[in-house]
Design an enzyme around this catalytic site. Structure first.
Site, PDB file in Angstrom:
ATOM      1  N   SER A   1       0.859  -0.954  -0.241  1.00  0.00           N
ATOM      2  CA  SER A   1       0.221  -0.023   0.326  1.00  0.00           C
ATOM      3  C   SER A   1       0.735   1.580   0.299  1.00  0.00           C
ATOM      4  O   SER A   1       1.314   1.454  -1.175  1.00  0.00           O
ATOM      5  CB  SER A   1      -0.927  -0.016   1.075  1.00  0.00           C
TER       6      SER A   1
ATOM      7  N   ASP B   1      -6.158   2.050  -3.419  1.00  0.00           N
ATOM      8  CA  ASP B   1      -7.616   1.737  -2.647  1.00  0.00           C
ATOM      9  C   ASP B   1      -8.005   2.970  -1.075  1.00  0.00           C
ATOM     10  O   ASP B   1      -8.732   2.972  -1.209  1.00  0.00           O
ATOM     11  CB  ASP B   1      -7.269   0.305  -1.551  1.00  0.00           C
TER      12      ASP B   1
END
Length: 605
Positions: free
Chosen positions: A157, A318
């Site tokens: 991430s 995301d």
């Protein structure tokens, strides 16, 4: 030399199995040098497999992400899935990856994904391996769309560039929750020795079990999110200009396609950041949550092109940060709670305008996590739909959303303050791609009414009550101090199981302790949400409408707090509310954290 033994023995053992020349060379070198400290760091203990899977630096050793630990992890996961699914050999799994790479250890997300695919294919299990980088939400989307048993996403991430991660989803399309993490962890321990074909990733190429879902999923995903496009004509005509940055991650191409799917002209992409680059050369941290520092290049491009809105994804796309140019010429970066309030209001408004049957509202739900703003609760109360709170993290919201959907309910929206938004039931996880284009449509619609996002946010607060938040943390490297701090709150003034009745001048009206399971607001004093003895988390409710949660971080040496003042509709003296929240936060820091006594280090502003 006796204390070298554990690390040394584990390292020698490792060399029998590791076939990556770069990592095995590193380990041989450490053994030759008898570098006890470094051997202990790399081989003292294995990475812990939790509900978030794995997250660690890339490099040699059992505590790091590398070819061998990926093989071992996947062998354990494979055996655990075989135990749980009799039809695993028919349905299979999906594997996606981001653009991270670590040349010095030969590790990369793509390489790890290929090795994971090899493990499953060697056991006769079909694998849908994306041929190119994709956003994280594509993995949960693929699971439900193709009815697969599970999914793996190789990503760290927005972590620093040397890290990587291994994220796991179950057949319901949500991240795993307990007890799966423990089951997988045990299976990894039992399957350490690489299987005969483990290193032979060329067996993927000609296998009939290897499928590439890239083209189909790309097409179907954008078709599915179009269900949330309500103003295509406005999008086509809008004069509003947008800047998008993917912060050297995977988001660029996918946000461009999302804009196209909603009828927009493409957003201006920050040229220095649009190509995936595992070095993240233009930012200190590749995390749009850090606010203005990460958005410097976006501001410059927006000024040049006359764009009013900036949309920023984190590297695995995301999460989403939103910024808007104000009348004053300043840029406002919305907090996760503010963007959550706007998207929640927008998605509900669009739903209401589509629905003819007024009784349908009784089956409508929105979710957010305990440390996020309670604004959705206020909207739900006034509008008549349901609001539910879950524990922190999208794994809880995704799993709860699926339960509700299986009962025939409509879950319109879920969010958490860490800039994560689930706007479409097609993905039961946070999704920065759909959130970006929905935020763009909302902005374009508001522009036709001569309203900015900031003005609309104020209108939401005026209608449903102001919700103002402040979150921060203290750093503490001593676990014993942290434990004592929380135990003192549970045994206030030396009285066992007694929580503070006040904090400075603020009266405490309720306490929920999700470490022990106590909740003063329930008739039996037992908390409804799941409790976890392994992490600290206490929420205090105050008589003035304040709520504050103190909790430990699962990944960093931090004690975090999240404070919010929820005012009823009609109280619109914002400056007074801000002052009240500031005083409440100061009281919490002084009386509950006691930074001097506990030697806590404040967050550097």
């Amino acid at each position: 030399m006796a204390e070298v033994q554990p690390g040394r023995a584990a390292a020698e053992h490792w060399l029998r199995w590791d076939k990556n020349p770069k990592t095995s060379e590193t380990v041989k070198h450490l053994l030759d040098e008898e570098n006890a400290d470094e051997l202990q760091t790399r081989f003292g203990s294995r990475m812990e497999f939790g509900t978030a899977g794995l997250r660690a630096v890339m490099g040699a050793g059992i505590s790091q992400m590398n070819d061998l630990t990926i093989i071992q992890t996947t062998q354990g996961f494979c055996r655990y899935l075989e135990k749980n699914f009799s039809d695993l050999n028919k349905r299979g799994i999906v594997i996606g990856f981001d653009a991270r790479a670590h040349p010095s250890s030969g590790g990369s997300s793509k390489r790890f994904a290929r090795l994971a695919a090899t493990t499953f294919i060697s056991q006769g299990i079909p694998v849908y391996l994306f041929s190119k980088i994709t956003p994280t939400p594509f993995v949960p989307y693929t699971i439900t769309h193709l009815k697969l048993c599970a999914g793996i996403m190789i990503t760290a991430s927005h972590n620093p560039k040397q890290d990587n991660g291994y994220k796991v989803y179950w057949e319901n399309g949500a991240q795993i929750i307990s007890p799966h993490d423990k089951g997988i962890s045990e299976a990894i321990e039992e399957n350490q020795e690489p299987w005969p074909e483990a290193w032979n990733d060329s067996l993927i190429e000609n296998s009939s079990l290897h499928h590439d879902p890239y083209a189909t999923i790309k097409k179907d995903y954008f078709k599915d999110i179009q269900k949330l496009c309500f103003h295509r004509n406005i999008n086509k005509e809008t004069n509003l200009k947008f800047v998008h940055t993917s912060v050297h991650g995977v988001g660029h191409e996918f946000v461009q396609l999302a804009f196209e799917a909603f009828g927009f002209k493409p957003p201006f992409a920050v040229p220095e950041q649009k190509e995936p680059d595992p070095e993240f050369p233009t930012v200190k941290y590749p995390n749009p949550e850090e606010g203005k520092g990460v958005l410097t290049l976006s501001f410059a491009l927006a000024e040049k092109e006359g764009a009013k809105i900036i949309l920023a994804n984190d590297p695995d796309a995301d999460r989403l940060a939103v910024a808007e140019k104000q009348e004053s010429g300043e840029w406002k970066v919305f907090s996760g709670n503010e963007t959550g309030a706007l998207l929640g209001w927008w998605i509900f408004t669009c739903w209401k305008n589509q629905k003819q049957d007024p009784s349908a509202i009784k089956d409508v739900y929105m979710l957010s996590s305990t440390v996020s703003s309670k604004i959705l609760r206020a909207i739900a109360l006034k509008e008549g739909f349901h609001f539910e709170e879950t524990l922190t993290g999208f794994k809880w919201m995704g799993n709860r959303a699926k339960q509700l959907m299986d009962q025939g309910k409509t879950v319109l929206f879920a969010f958490e303050e860490a800039i994560g938004y689930m706007c479409s039931p097609a993905v039961l996880d946070k999704d920065g791609v759909s959130a970006a284009v929905i935020a763009a449509e909302m902005s374009s619609f508001l522009a036709t009414k001569n309203l900015s996002l900031s003005q609309q946010l104020k209108a939401v607060y005026e209608e449903y009550g102001f919700h103002i938040t402040k979150a921060s943390y203290f750093i503490c490297h001593d676990p014993k101090t942290i434990e004592e701090l929380f135990e003192n709150l549970r045994n206030h003034d030396g009285k066992k199981n007694t929580y503070p009745k006040s904090c400075g001048r603020f009266k405490v009206s309720g306490v929920r302790d999700l470490t022990t399971g106590h909740d003063s607001s329930q008739p039996d004093k037992k908390a409804i949400l799941p409790t976890s003895k392994s992490s600290q988390m206490i929420t205090f409710t105050f008589a003035n409408g304040g709520v504050a949660t103190m909790r430990t971080s699962g990944t960093e040496p931090k004690i975090k707090y999240y404070a919010e003042l929820c005012a009823p509709p009609g109280n619109s003296d914002l400056e007074q509310l801000k002052k009240e929240l500031e005083e409440l936060v100061n009281a919490i820091e002084k009386h509950f954290f006691q930074p001097e006594k506990n030697k806590l280090q404040a967050k550097a502003e």
